[in-house]
Design an enzyme around this catalytic site. Structure first.
Site, mmCIF file in Angstrom:
data_model
loop_
_atom_site.group_PDB
_atom_site.id
_atom_site.type_symbol
_atom_site.label_atom_id
_atom_site.label_comp_id
_atom_site.label_asym_id
_atom_site.label_seq_id
_atom_site.Cartn_x
_atom_site.Cartn_y
_atom_site.Cartn_z
ATOM 1 N N GLU A 148 -9.871 2.239 4.363
ATOM 2 C CA GLU A 148 -9.597 3.395 3.478
ATOM 3 C C GLU A 148 -10.925 3.946 2.922
ATOM 4 O O GLU A 148 -11.168 5.155 2.942
ATOM 5 C CB GLU A 148 -8.669 2.910 2.356
ATOM 6 N N LYS A 153 -4.566 -6.674 3.823
ATOM 7 C CA LYS A 153 -4.556 -5.558 2.862
ATOM 8 C C LYS A 153 -5.982 -5.198 2.433
ATOM 9 O O LYS A 153 -6.328 -4.027 2.277
ATOM 10 C CB LYS A 153 -3.702 -5.929 1.634
ATOM 11 N N SER A 158 0.814 -1.212 0.000
ATOM 12 C CA SER A 158 0.000 0.000 0.000
ATOM 13 C C SER A 158 0.845 1.257 0.000
ATOM 14 O O SER A 158 1.944 1.273 0.549
ATOM 15 C CB SER A 158 -0.902 0.022 1.233
ATOM 16 N N HIS A 186 -7.450 -3.218 5.135
ATOM 17 C CA HIS A 186 -6.850 -1.876 5.013
ATOM 18 C C HIS A 186 -7.649 -1.049 3.993
ATOM 19 O O HIS A 186 -8.017 0.100 4.235
ATOM 20 C CB HIS A 186 -5.382 -1.993 4.578
ATOM 21 N N ASN A 187 -7.925 -1.656 2.840
ATOM 22 C CA ASN A 187 -8.645 -0.915 1.794
ATOM 23 C C ASN A 187 -10.070 -0.599 2.220
ATOM 24 O O ASN A 187 -10.584 0.480 1.927
ATOM 25 C CB ASN A 187 -8.645 -1.709 0.485
HETATM 26 C C1 6PG Z 1 -3.281 1.439 -1.484
HETATM 27 C C2 6PG Z 1 -4.576 1.663 -2.198
HETATM 28 C C3 6PG Z 1 -4.534 1.002 -3.521
HETATM 29 C C4 6PG Z 1 -5.542 1.507 -4.496
HETATM 30 C C5 6PG Z 1 -6.944 1.124 -4.175
HETATM 31 C C6 6PG Z 1 -7.973 2.089 -4.690
HETATM 32 O O1 6PG Z 1 -3.338 0.831 -0.438
HETATM 33 O O2 6PG Z 1 -2.247 1.893 -1.978
HETATM 34 O O3 6PG Z 1 -5.615 1.121 -1.458
HETATM 35 O O4 6PG Z 1 -4.583 -0.358 -3.290
HETATM 36 O O5 6PG Z 1 -5.411 2.870 -4.672
HETATM 37 O O6 6PG Z 1 -7.114 -0.113 -4.783
HETATM 38 O O7 6PG Z 1 -9.159 1.444 -4.540
HETATM 39 P P1 6PG Z 1 -10.474 1.816 -5.293
HETATM 40 O O8 6PG Z 1 -10.145 1.998 -6.755
HETATM 41 O O9 6PG Z 1 -11.351 0.638 -5.055
HETATM 42 O O10 6PG Z 1 -10.958 3.084 -4.666
#
Ligand code: 6PG
Length: 484
Positions: free
Chosen positions: A192, A185, A130, A188-189
């Site tokens: 996010e 991970k 990430s 984590h997302n």
């Molecule tokens: C990270 C981000 C990366 C990515 C996401 C965006 O940890 O660096 O999470 O994995 O930017 O996949 O996710 P979406 O396109 O689903 O918003």
């Protein structure tokens, strides 16, 4: 003697290119390969010029350049391309060699691939990476899982390229077997998505209720970033608010309100439904993206359905303080729910997760990095067996302090017709979580009424199930299929 590489990489897209530059800058020689082979030459003659890279024009060449045990990392599109590359590489490798997937793969795929690759005598690592492009180049957060025997061979490379916190502690450690790294991970997302959604809700309250300009919001987010909410996502939000388009107007006002997504938030929600975990904040955040995507229908509905016109006559500064508390309280709920999901998954999949260690991995380098994760780490250091973040004394006190302002924000949003699904559902969760009694007795009565699904009684020991013939017409046969 021909030069050998410490590691090989397949996939010179944005993440791959930056990650190998990071590896090389730490003293590793990296062999690179890409399906569209011109990319290899472009890289070797471009950003990679004069550096310790070996350009490979085929999988065979890539594998032949690696020292043993060979480590081949893929940074390719999640899904079928990963399976295709595994099949292409496997025949060129030998027992003990390691295949690494650094993409955002769906964790059940990583579980399956670990078994498959191990069945061929090789080792497999599925690692979350990430931090986007800049993170990959300067220090991402890395969450590796898979074949434990592979860890000693990749540990030095991974930890040397990872972000560092607290005077050099790497944001990377072994997470657990098979899909554990990709699961962490994925969570984590999901977090996010939740953090982004609550920030978006606060933005709408500031914009529509308080009538604030982007520049004023820039000031607020900048200040918040020096306090409890200190985090990468608040920091970039402050910068976004200040950014002007060519005509001098705020860039943010020019962007279409239709959210995209690649699926990791949806996977987190599905995992929560599968495992029976109330992951309400992230769930609402995923649904909010879906609703935003129904732009045309919303535009039509906005002309047909009326509602309150936002009006504010109170103390703006007091409301901004409340808003900060709402964000902080909801953030605690989101992480508490996310950890609840991690714990349920650990039980289901037999992973030994180190919860404080996960907070540390997320503390730097990744998109959800924040000061707040340091407090989560402390909570698990104090009590490694902590069952729920809200049962930790620090977080218990913080939600108690946050809730008055948070309630005022939710009430104001609801009364003024401003959607705040994640802030409000998080508050509902808090109220449910701190309730010794919930109206599920009525649910049980209804289930028993229409389907003889039985219920437990408060005046009898748990585990004994009763049925009432509510209408006098049903028989005494009970259904046993629906208890938990
Ligand atoms: C990270 C981000 C990366 C990515 C996401 C965006 O940890 O660096 O999470 O994995 O930017 O996949 O996710 P979406 O396109 O689903 O918003």
């Amino acid at each position: 003697m021909t030069k050998t590489a410490d590691i090989g990489l397949i996939g010179l897209a944005v993440m791959g290119e930056n990650l190998v530059l990071n590896m090389e800058s730490k003293g590793y020689t990296v062999a690179v390969y890409n399906r569209t082979v011109e990319k290899v030459d472009n890289f070797i003659n471009g950003r990679g010029a004069g550096k310790n890279f070996i350009g490979a024009h085929s999988i065979e060449e890539l594998v032949a350049s690696l020292e043993r045990p060979r480590k081949v990392m893929m940074l390719v599109k999640a899904g079928q391309p990963v399976d295709d590359f595994i099949d292409q590489i496997i025949s060129h490798l030998e027992p003990g060699d390691i295949i690494i997937d650094g993409g955002n793969s769906y964790f059940p795929d990583t579980i399956r691939r670990t078994q498959y690759v191990e069945s061929k005598g090789l080792l497999y690592v599925g690692t979350g990476v990430s931090g986007g492009e800049i993170g990959a180049l300067h220090g991402p957060s890395m969450m590796p899982g898979g074949s434990a025997q592979a860890w000693p061979f990749v540990k030095d490379i991974f930890q040397s390229i990872a972000a560092k916190v607290d005077n050099g502690v790497p944001c990377c450690d072994w997470v657990g077997s098979d899909g554990a790294g990709h699961f962490v991970k994925m969570v984590h997302n999901g977090i996010e998505y939740g953090d982004m959604q609550i920030i978006g809700e606060a933005y709408q309250v500031m914009k529509d209720l308080l009538g604030m300009s982007a520049d004023e919001m820039h000031e607020v987010f900048t200040k918040w970033n020096t306090e409890e909410l200190d985090s990468y996502l608040i920091e970039i939000t402050a910068e976004i608010m200040a950014y002007k388009d060519e005509d001098g107007s705020p860039m943010i006002d020019k962007i279409l309100d239709k959210a995209g997504q690649k699926g990791t938030g949806k996977w987190t929600g599905s995992a929560a439904l599968e495992l029976g975990v109330p992951l309400t904040l992230i769930g609402e955040s995923v649904f909010a993206r879906f609703l935003s995507a129904q732009k045309d229908m919303r535009v039509e509905a906005s002309k047909l359905i009326s509602g309150p016109k936002p009006e504010f006559s109170g103390d703006k500064q007091a409301m901004l303080n409340d808003l900060k508390m709402a964000l902080y309280g909801a953030k605690i709920i989101s992480y508490a729910q996310g950890y609840n999901l991690l714990m349920a998954a650990a039980k289901e999949y037999g992973w030994q997760l180190d919860y404080g260690g996960i907070a540390l991995m997320w503390r730097g380098g990744c998109i959800i990095r924040s000061a707040f994760l340091g407090d989560i780490k402390k909570a698990f250091d104090t009590n490694p067996a902590l069952a729920h973040l809200l049962l930790d004394n620090f977080f218990k006190q913080k939600v108690e302090l946050a809730q008055d302002g948070w309630r005022r924000v939710c009430a104001a949003a609801l009364l003024n017709g401003i959607p705040a699904p994640s802030l409000t559902s998080a508050l509902c969760y808090l109220d449910g979580f701190r309730s010794a009694w919930l109206p599920a007795n009525l649910l049980q009565a209804q289930r028993d009424y229409f389907g003889a699904h039985t219920y437990e009684r408060i005046d009898k020991p748990r585990g004994q199930f009763f049925h009432t013939n509510w209408t006098g017409e049903g028989g005494n046969t009970v259904s046993t299929a629906y208890n938990n």
